[in-house]
Design a protein around this motif. Structure first.
Motif, PDB file in Angstrom:
ATOM      1  N   ASN A   1       0.805  -1.218   0.000  1.00 45.24           N
ATOM      2  CA  ASN A   1       0.000   0.000   0.000  1.00 45.24           C
ATOM      3  C   ASN A   1       0.843   1.275   0.000  1.00 45.24           C
ATOM      4  OD1 ASN A   1      -2.471  -1.337   0.043  1.00 45.24           O
ATOM      5  ND2 ASN A   1      -2.440  -1.536   2.267  1.00 45.24           N
ATOM      6  N   ARG A   2       2.149   1.146  -0.143  1.00 40.54           N
ATOM      7  CA  ARG A   2       3.023   2.310  -0.076  1.00 40.54           C
ATOM      8  C   ARG A   2       3.644   2.610  -1.438  1.00 40.54           C
ATOM      9  NH1 ARG A   2       7.484   1.438   4.193  1.00 40.54           N
ATOM     10  NH2 ARG A   2       7.665  -0.550   3.058  1.00 40.54           N
TER      11      ARG A   2
ATOM     12  N   SER B   1       6.594   5.411  -3.137  1.00 40.75           N
ATOM     13  CA  SER B   1       7.612   6.433  -2.938  1.00 40.75           C
ATOM     14  C   SER B   1       8.088   6.909  -4.302  1.00 40.75           C
ATOM     15  CB  SER B   1       8.786   5.871  -2.122  1.00 40.75           C
ATOM     16  OG  SER B   1       9.710   6.892  -1.782  1.00 40.75           O
TER      17      SER B   1
ATOM     18  N   PHE C   1      11.985   3.572   0.946  1.00 43.29           N
ATOM     19  CA  PHE C   1      10.910   3.773   1.910  1.00 43.29           C
ATOM     20  C   PHE C   1      11.394   4.213   3.295  1.00 43.29           C
ATOM     21  CE2 PHE C   1       8.954   1.098  -1.330  1.00 43.29           C
ATOM     22  CZ  PHE C   1       7.791   1.805  -1.554  1.00 43.29           C
TER      23      PHE C   1
ATOM     24  N   GLN D   1       6.027  10.437  -0.561  1.00 44.57           N
ATOM     25  CA  GLN D   1       5.686   9.087  -0.110  1.00 44.57           C
ATOM     26  C   GLN D   1       4.209   9.042   0.277  1.00 44.57           C
ATOM     27  OE1 GLN D   1       8.549   8.238   3.020  1.00 44.57           O
ATOM     28  NE2 GLN D   1      10.055   7.507   1.531  1.00 44.57           N
ATOM     29  N   HIS D   2       3.508   8.086  -0.310  1.00 46.67           N
ATOM     30  CA  HIS D   2       2.065   7.953  -0.079  1.00 46.67           C
ATOM     31  C   HIS D   2       1.784   6.605   0.576  1.00 46.67           C
ATOM     32  CE1 HIS D   2      -2.129   6.960  -1.812  1.00 46.67           C
ATOM     33  NE2 HIS D   2      -2.302   7.743  -0.777  1.00 46.67           N
ATOM     34  N   ASP D   3       0.947   6.615   1.603  1.00 49.92           N
ATOM     35  CA  ASP D   3       0.492   5.391   2.265  1.00 49.92           C
ATOM     36  C   ASP D   3      -1.026   5.343   2.137  1.00 49.92           C
ATOM     37  OD1 ASP D   3      -0.254   3.319   3.976  1.00 49.92           O
ATOM     38  OD2 ASP D   3       1.339   3.768   5.423  1.00 49.92           O
ATOM     39  N   THR D   4      -1.519   4.373   1.358  1.00 52.61           N
ATOM     40  CA  THR D   4      -2.961   4.305   1.118  1.00 52.61           C
ATOM     41  C   THR D   4      -3.734   3.935   2.378  1.00 52.61           C
ATOM     42  OG1 THR D   4      -2.941   1.959   0.482  1.00 52.61           O
ATOM     43  CG2 THR D   4      -2.508   3.556  -1.246  1.00 52.61           C
ATOM     44  N   SER D   5      -3.080   3.254   3.330  1.00 50.82           N
ATOM     45  CA  SER D   5      -3.798   2.775   4.510  1.00 50.82           C
ATOM     46  C   SER D   5      -4.263   3.918   5.408  1.00 50.82           C
ATOM     47  CB  SER D   5      -2.933   1.801   5.312  1.00 50.82           C
ATOM     48  OG  SER D   5      -1.776   2.453   5.808  1.00 50.82           O
TER      49      SER D   5
END
Length: 336
Positions: free
Chosen positions: A168-169, A171, A200, A226-230
């Motif tokens: 779910n990450r 970068s 990461f 950096q994106h974290d969908t959670s």
């Protein structure tokens, strides 16, 4: 999954003699990346029809080609680009319709040949996207688009990018080596290699690692997102003049960077957190692209594939005096 930056291959389209060259180039690219004869033939047919469409309705334009690394293989991306007066996309999606008054197969048939198809057209011109993956593969399309070009088609490009995905990450990196040519490319590649080694870790630690790796080179501007969908959050840090925006609907917010040169000198780096970003677009670009673009000047473009958005921005806002890279990422609820 790690996707290394590579320049877009641009083939000019000004007369019918160039269609054959474009077809052969696209077919060879597909074969080089493991496509069998039938799938490579599909790529060749798409190249022929897309190029013919440009010449029929716009008289001139370009075919942009790119190999697409994905989790289970490689695809081929084809983008037909022109600066004509646009066309009726709904009519052209009907089989047998031809803008040139000849018997055409229609964009509808082109759409059926490609696993991913999209189009944007207005009075400024048209961009038509076709992505092709091997028929028997389990390749899933990534909603990531890139338009990446060296100044005057120089073999060396001082801009580069890198995208890494882990569950779910996501970068993403953008680097603009100072100037252009081989020395700028060496600086950018040194940074990209340091990023790829551990993409990461926190953005501030990544900036320090890039700073060390780029020491002794010209240095350059760097941005990391950096994106974290959670948790629907994005963390961004930038040094220098890399532009970045989050676009949600018609509203865009710029992402803040600090002045300086990574690999040379900067006073500080700072990480900024942005909440509730799932469903937004992340746009990152080097200063080879003008910063005055607004997606709301292009009705409906925000809903098109990121590859179409990146290509429209490059077509209409490239400064033409430096290398340029545009990266557009759909911050999806899941990357799996």
């Amino acid at each position: 999954m790690s996707i290394q930056g590579s320049c877009t291959l641009v083939l000019p389209l000004e007369d019918s003699s160039q269609v054959g060259h474009a077809r052969r180039t696209a077919q060879k690219m597909a074969q080089h990346h493991g496509f069998d004869d039938e799938d490579a033939g599909r790529v060749a047919l798409l190249a022929t029809e897309l190029c013919s469409n440009v010449l029929k309705h716009a008289q001139r334009g370009e075919l942009h080609l790119r190999a697409l690394p994905v989790a289970n293989g490689v695809g081929i991306e084809l983008l037909a680009v022109d600066r004509a007066q646009g066309f009726d996309a709904t009519a052209c999606l009907a089989d047998g319709f031809s803008t040139g008054g000849t018997q055409g197969i229609g964009l509808g048939a082109i759409a059926r040949l490609a696993q991913v198809f999209d189009v944007y057209t207005d009075q400024r011109g048209s961009v038509i996207l076709a992505r092709v993956y091997p028929r028997n593969s389990a390749c899933a399309d990534l909603r990531i688009g890139v338009s990446h070009h060296a100044l005057h088609d120089d073999p060396a490009c001082g801009d580069t990018w890198h995208v890494a995905i882990d569950g779910n990450r996501l970068s993403a990196l953008m680097v603009d080596g100072l100037g252009h040519g081989p020395d700028a490319e060496a600086a950018a590649h040194a940074g990209a290699q340091a990023f790829a080694a551990d993409p990461f870790v926190t953005p501030l630690l990544l900036i320090e690692r890039l700073h060390q790796a780029m020491a002794g080179t010209r240095g350059g501007a760097v941005a990391i997102a950096q994106h974290d969908t959670s948790n629907s959050r994005l963390t961004f840090t930038g040094i220098g003049n890399i532009g970045a925006s989050l676009v949600g609907g018609v509203h865009a917010r710029g992402l803040a960077s600090h002045p300086g040169i990574v690999g040379n000198q900067f006073r500080k780096a700072q990480a900024f957190d942005y909440a509730q970003v799932n469903g937004n677009l992340l746009v990152m670009y080097s200063d080879g692209l003008q910063s005055r673009w607004k997606l709301d000047d292009y009705p409906g473009l925000v809903h098109r594939h990121p590859a179409v958005i990146a290509t429209v921005l490059h077509r209409d806002f490239c400064r033409g005096r430096d290398d340029v890279a545009v990266l557009v990422v759909d911050l999806e609820p899941t990357y799996g």
